[in-house]
Design a protein around this motif. Structure first.
Motif, PDB file in Angstrom:
ATOM      1  N   LEU B  32       0.998  -1.387  -0.373  1.00 45.89           N
ATOM      2  CA  LEU B  32       0.059   0.114  -0.399  1.00 45.89           C
ATOM      3  C   LEU B  32       1.338   1.221   0.128  1.00 45.89           C
ATOM      4  CD1 LEU B  32      -3.196  -1.183   2.905  1.00 45.89           C
ATOM      5  CD2 LEU B  32      -3.148  -0.700   0.218  1.00 45.89           C
ATOM      6  N   GLY B  33       1.932   1.380   0.870  1.00 42.08           N
ATOM      7  CA  GLY B  33       3.527   2.262   0.232  1.00 42.08           C
ATOM      8  C   GLY B  33       3.910   3.065  -0.868  1.00 42.08           C
ATOM      9  N   GLY B  35       2.844   1.156  -3.865  1.00 34.55           N
ATOM     10  CA  GLY B  35       2.037   1.263  -5.194  1.00 34.55           C
ATOM     11  C   GLY B  35       0.762   1.223  -4.621  1.00 34.55           C
ATOM     12  N   MET B  37      -2.489  -2.280  -4.065  1.00 33.08           N
ATOM     13  CA  MET B  37      -3.457  -3.473  -4.012  1.00 33.08           C
ATOM     14  C   MET B  37      -3.983  -4.203  -4.862  1.00 33.08           C
ATOM     15  SD  MET B  37      -4.065  -5.867  -0.535  1.00 33.08           S
ATOM     16  CE  MET B  37      -5.088  -4.487   0.182  1.00 33.08           C
ATOM     17  N   ASN B  78      -4.733   4.295  -3.738  1.00 33.99           N
ATOM     18  CA  ASN B  78      -4.449   2.666  -3.545  1.00 33.99           C
ATOM     19  C   ASN B  78      -5.003   1.191  -3.523  1.00 33.99           C
ATOM     20  OD1 ASN B  78      -4.370   3.036  -1.041  1.00 33.99           O
ATOM     21  ND2 ASN B  78      -2.358   2.883  -0.518  1.00 33.99           N
ATOM     22  N   VAL B  79      -6.257   0.990  -3.398  1.00 33.40           N
ATOM     23  CA  VAL B  79      -6.429  -0.744  -4.047  1.00 33.40           C
ATOM     24  C   VAL B  79      -7.138  -0.665  -5.060  1.00 33.40           C
ATOM     25  CG1 VAL B  79      -8.060  -1.898  -2.361  1.00 33.40           C
ATOM     26  CG2 VAL B  79      -6.787  -0.793  -1.493  1.00 33.40           C
TER      27      VAL B  79
END
Lengths: 64, 151
Positions: B32-33, B35, B37, B78-79
Protein backbone atom coordinates in the motif's frame (compact mmCIF):
# COMPACT_ATOMS: atom_id res chain seq x y z
CA UNK A 1 -19.03 27.66 -15.55
CA UNK A 2 -17.76 25.28 -18.20
CA UNK A 3 -20.05 24.26 -21.03
CA UNK A 4 -20.01 20.60 -22.01
CA UNK A 5 -22.03 18.53 -24.45
CA UNK A 6 -22.72 14.85 -23.97
CA UNK A 7 -24.56 11.97 -25.60
CA UNK A 8 -26.87 9.93 -23.39
CA UNK A 9 -29.19 6.99 -23.87
CA UNK A 10 -32.81 7.65 -24.77
CA UNK A 11 -33.90 6.02 -21.52
CA UNK A 12 -31.69 8.29 -19.44
CA UNK A 13 -32.81 11.34 -21.37
CA UNK A 14 -36.46 10.45 -20.91
CA UNK A 15 -35.97 9.90 -17.18
CA UNK A 16 -34.33 13.30 -16.78
CA UNK A 17 -36.95 14.97 -19.02
CA UNK A 18 -39.73 13.56 -16.85
CA UNK A 19 -37.96 14.61 -13.65
CA UNK A 20 -37.46 18.07 -15.13
CA UNK A 21 -41.20 18.35 -15.80
CA UNK A 22 -42.02 17.07 -12.32
CA UNK A 23 -39.68 19.37 -10.43
CA UNK A 24 -39.64 22.41 -12.67
CA UNK A 25 -35.86 22.27 -12.78
CA UNK A 26 -34.02 22.27 -16.09
CA UNK A 27 -32.41 19.10 -17.31
CA UNK A 28 -29.06 20.90 -17.17
CA UNK A 29 -29.68 21.67 -13.50
CA UNK A 30 -30.47 18.04 -12.74
CA UNK A 31 -27.30 16.92 -14.49
CA UNK A 32 -25.26 19.44 -12.50
CA UNK A 33 -26.80 18.08 -9.29
CA UNK A 34 -25.95 14.53 -10.37
CA UNK A 35 -22.36 15.52 -11.09
CA UNK A 36 -21.98 17.20 -7.70
CA UNK A 37 -23.41 14.16 -5.94
CA UNK A 38 -21.09 11.81 -7.85
CA UNK A 39 -18.13 14.05 -7.06
CA UNK A 40 -18.96 14.12 -3.34
CA UNK A 41 -19.75 10.43 -3.03
CA UNK A 42 -17.22 8.86 -5.34
CA UNK A 43 -14.40 11.27 -6.12
CA UNK A 44 -14.28 13.31 -2.92
CA UNK A 45 -14.31 10.19 -0.76
CA UNK A 46 -11.31 8.53 -2.36
CA UNK A 47 -8.58 8.08 0.24
CA UNK A 48 -5.39 6.14 0.48
CA UNK A 49 -5.38 3.00 2.61
CA UNK A 50 -2.18 3.06 4.63
CA UNK A 51 -2.79 0.78 7.58
CA UNK A 52 -4.17 -2.71 8.05
CA UNK A 53 -6.50 -2.67 11.04
CA UNK A 54 -7.46 -6.24 12.00
CA UNK A 55 -10.99 -7.03 13.10
CA UNK A 56 -11.07 -6.53 16.87
CA UNK A 57 -11.25 -9.62 19.05
CA UNK A 58 -11.30 -12.10 16.20
CA UNK A 59 -9.17 -15.18 16.66
CA UNK A 60 -8.74 -18.27 14.50
CA UNK A 61 -10.18 -21.37 16.10
CA UNK A 62 -7.45 -23.88 16.77
CA UNK A 63 -4.87 -21.12 17.08
CA UNK A 64 -4.04 -21.01 13.37
CA UNK B 1 3.91 -1.16 -8.75
CA UNK B 2 0.78 -3.25 -8.63
CA UNK B 3 0.85 -6.32 -6.41
CA UNK B 4 -2.03 -8.75 -6.10
CA UNK B 5 -2.98 -10.20 -2.73
CA UNK B 6 -4.64 -13.58 -2.31
CA UNK B 7 -7.48 -14.23 0.11
CA UNK B 8 -5.39 -16.30 2.53
CA UNK B 9 -2.98 -13.41 3.11
CA UNK B 10 -5.87 -10.99 3.47
CA UNK B 11 -7.56 -13.28 5.99
CA UNK B 12 -4.35 -13.72 7.97
CA UNK B 13 -3.78 -9.96 8.09
CA UNK B 14 -7.30 -9.03 9.18
CA UNK B 15 -8.29 -12.05 11.24
CA UNK B 16 -5.13 -14.01 11.91
CA UNK B 17 -2.90 -14.43 14.91
CA UNK B 18 0.75 -14.34 15.84
CA UNK B 19 3.84 -13.92 13.68
CA UNK B 20 2.14 -14.90 10.42
CA UNK B 21 -0.46 -12.17 10.94
CA UNK B 22 2.27 -9.64 11.65
CA UNK B 23 4.13 -10.68 8.51
CA UNK B 24 1.01 -10.40 6.35
CA UNK B 25 0.17 -6.98 7.77
CA UNK B 26 3.70 -5.74 7.08
CA UNK B 27 3.64 -7.09 3.55
CA UNK B 28 0.27 -5.52 2.71
CA UNK B 29 1.24 -2.18 4.24
CA UNK B 30 4.43 -2.24 2.18
CA UNK B 31 2.40 -2.80 -0.97
CA UNK B 32 0.00 0.00 0.00
CA UNK B 33 2.86 2.35 0.71
CA UNK B 34 4.76 1.66 -2.48
CA UNK B 35 2.03 1.12 -5.03
CA UNK B 36 -1.35 -0.46 -5.52
CA UNK B 37 -2.86 -3.56 -3.94
CA UNK B 38 -4.92 -5.52 -6.44
CA UNK B 39 -7.75 -7.73 -5.23
CA UNK B 40 -9.79 -9.78 -7.65
CA UNK B 41 -13.52 -10.11 -7.09
CA UNK B 42 -13.02 -13.79 -6.30
CA UNK B 43 -10.50 -12.93 -3.58
CA UNK B 44 -12.90 -10.50 -1.94
CA UNK B 45 -15.71 -13.04 -2.09
CA UNK B 46 -13.53 -15.73 -0.52
CA UNK B 47 -12.27 -13.26 2.09
CA UNK B 48 -15.77 -12.27 3.22
CA UNK B 49 -16.95 -15.87 3.20
CA UNK B 50 -13.98 -17.01 5.29
CA UNK B 51 -13.66 -14.30 7.94
CA UNK B 52 -17.36 -14.31 8.76
CA UNK B 53 -17.38 -18.08 9.34
CA UNK B 54 -17.91 -18.67 13.09
CA UNK B 55 -16.66 -22.24 12.70
CA UNK B 56 -13.25 -20.87 11.77
CA UNK B 57 -13.06 -17.78 13.96
CA UNK B 58 -13.98 -16.81 17.48
CA UNK B 59 -15.69 -13.41 17.51
CA UNK B 60 -15.93 -13.52 13.74
CA UNK B 61 -16.89 -10.18 12.22
CA UNK B 62 -20.44 -9.79 10.97
CA UNK B 63 -21.19 -9.81 7.27
CA UNK B 64 -21.85 -6.06 7.48
CA UNK B 65 -18.44 -5.47 9.06
CA UNK B 66 -16.67 -7.53 6.42
CA UNK B 67 -18.55 -5.82 3.60
CA UNK B 68 -17.75 -2.41 5.10
CA UNK B 69 -14.06 -3.29 4.97
CA UNK B 70 -14.40 -4.34 1.34
CA UNK B 71 -16.16 -1.06 0.59
CA UNK B 72 -13.24 0.79 2.15
CA UNK B 73 -10.93 -1.15 -0.17
CA UNK B 74 -13.02 -0.09 -3.15
CA UNK B 75 -12.97 3.54 -2.02
CA UNK B 76 -9.19 3.64 -1.64
CA UNK B 77 -7.02 5.12 -4.35
CA UNK B 78 -4.24 2.58 -3.75
CA UNK B 79 -6.47 -0.49 -3.91
CA UNK B 80 -7.76 -1.84 -7.20
CA UNK B 81 -10.67 -4.26 -7.35
CA UNK B 82 -10.36 -6.44 -10.44
CA UNK B 83 -13.64 -7.73 -11.74
CA UNK B 84 -13.88 -11.11 -13.41
CA UNK B 85 -15.41 -11.28 -16.88
CA UNK B 86 -16.35 -13.95 -19.37
CA UNK B 87 -12.95 -13.89 -21.06
CA UNK B 88 -11.34 -14.66 -17.69
CA UNK B 89 -13.46 -17.79 -17.40
CA UNK B 90 -12.37 -18.90 -20.86
CA UNK B 91 -8.72 -18.26 -19.99
CA UNK B 92 -9.08 -19.95 -16.60
CA UNK B 93 -10.58 -23.10 -18.03
CA UNK B 94 -7.76 -23.20 -20.57
CA UNK B 95 -5.32 -23.09 -17.64
CA UNK B 96 -7.25 -25.83 -15.89
CA UNK B 97 -7.08 -27.99 -18.99
CA UNK B 98 -3.44 -27.23 -19.77
CA UNK B 99 -2.26 -27.84 -16.21
CA UNK B 100 -4.57 -30.74 -15.39
CA UNK B 101 -6.03 -28.94 -12.40
CA UNK B 102 -8.73 -30.18 -10.06
CA UNK B 103 -12.08 -28.54 -9.44
CA UNK B 104 -10.86 -27.03 -6.17
CA UNK B 105 -8.32 -24.99 -8.14
CA UNK B 106 -10.87 -23.19 -10.30
CA UNK B 107 -10.74 -19.96 -8.30
CA UNK B 108 -6.92 -20.00 -8.35
CA UNK B 109 -7.02 -20.37 -12.12
CA UNK B 110 -9.56 -17.56 -12.38
CA UNK B 111 -7.38 -15.26 -10.33
CA UNK B 112 -4.28 -16.18 -12.32
CA UNK B 113 -6.09 -15.61 -15.61
CA UNK B 114 -7.36 -12.21 -14.49
CA UNK B 115 -3.90 -11.13 -13.27
CA UNK B 116 -2.26 -12.20 -16.51
CA UNK B 117 -4.73 -10.14 -18.52
CA UNK B 118 -4.01 -7.17 -16.25
CA UNK B 119 -0.27 -7.62 -16.70
CA UNK B 120 0.27 -8.22 -12.99
CA UNK B 121 2.80 -10.90 -12.08
CA UNK B 122 3.47 -10.35 -8.37
CA UNK B 123 1.13 -12.13 -5.97
CA UNK B 124 1.22 -12.42 -2.19
CA UNK B 125 -0.29 -15.77 -1.34
CA UNK B 126 -0.16 -18.50 1.27
CA UNK B 127 -0.35 -21.03 -1.53
CA UNK B 128 2.77 -20.39 -3.59
CA UNK B 129 2.85 -23.74 -5.36
CA UNK B 130 -0.68 -23.34 -6.68
CA UNK B 131 0.28 -20.20 -8.59
CA UNK B 132 3.89 -20.85 -9.53
CA UNK B 133 2.79 -23.81 -11.62
CA UNK B 134 1.26 -21.40 -14.13
CA UNK B 135 4.68 -20.00 -14.98
CA UNK B 136 3.64 -16.35 -15.21
CA UNK B 137 2.92 -15.56 -11.56
CA UNK B 138 5.71 -14.55 -9.18
CA UNK B 139 4.06 -15.89 -6.03
CA UNK B 140 5.53 -15.20 -2.60
CA UNK B 141 4.30 -16.09 0.87
CA UNK B 142 4.83 -13.19 3.28
CA UNK B 143 4.54 -15.57 6.24
CA UNK B 144 7.44 -17.64 4.93
CA UNK B 145 10.56 -16.91 7.01
CA UNK B 146 12.54 -16.58 3.79
CA UNK B 147 10.10 -14.05 2.36
CA UNK B 148 11.97 -11.17 0.79
CA UNK B 149 10.81 -7.58 0.88
CA UNK B 150 8.28 -6.82 -1.82
CA UNK B 151 9.92 -4.81 -4.52
Amino acid sequence: MKTISLSVSENDYEAFRAESARTGKSIASLIREAMVRYRDERIGSVRRLDRVTPFPGVRPRGGG
Amino acid sequence: MKVAVDSGVLVSAYAGHGPSQDACIRAIETVLGDGVMVLTATVLTDFVDTVTDPRRFENAPTLDEAVALCNSFAASSNVEIAEIDADDFVAAFALIRDHGLDRDQITDALQAARLRRLGISKLLTDNVAAFEQFGFIDAVDPADPTYPAVT
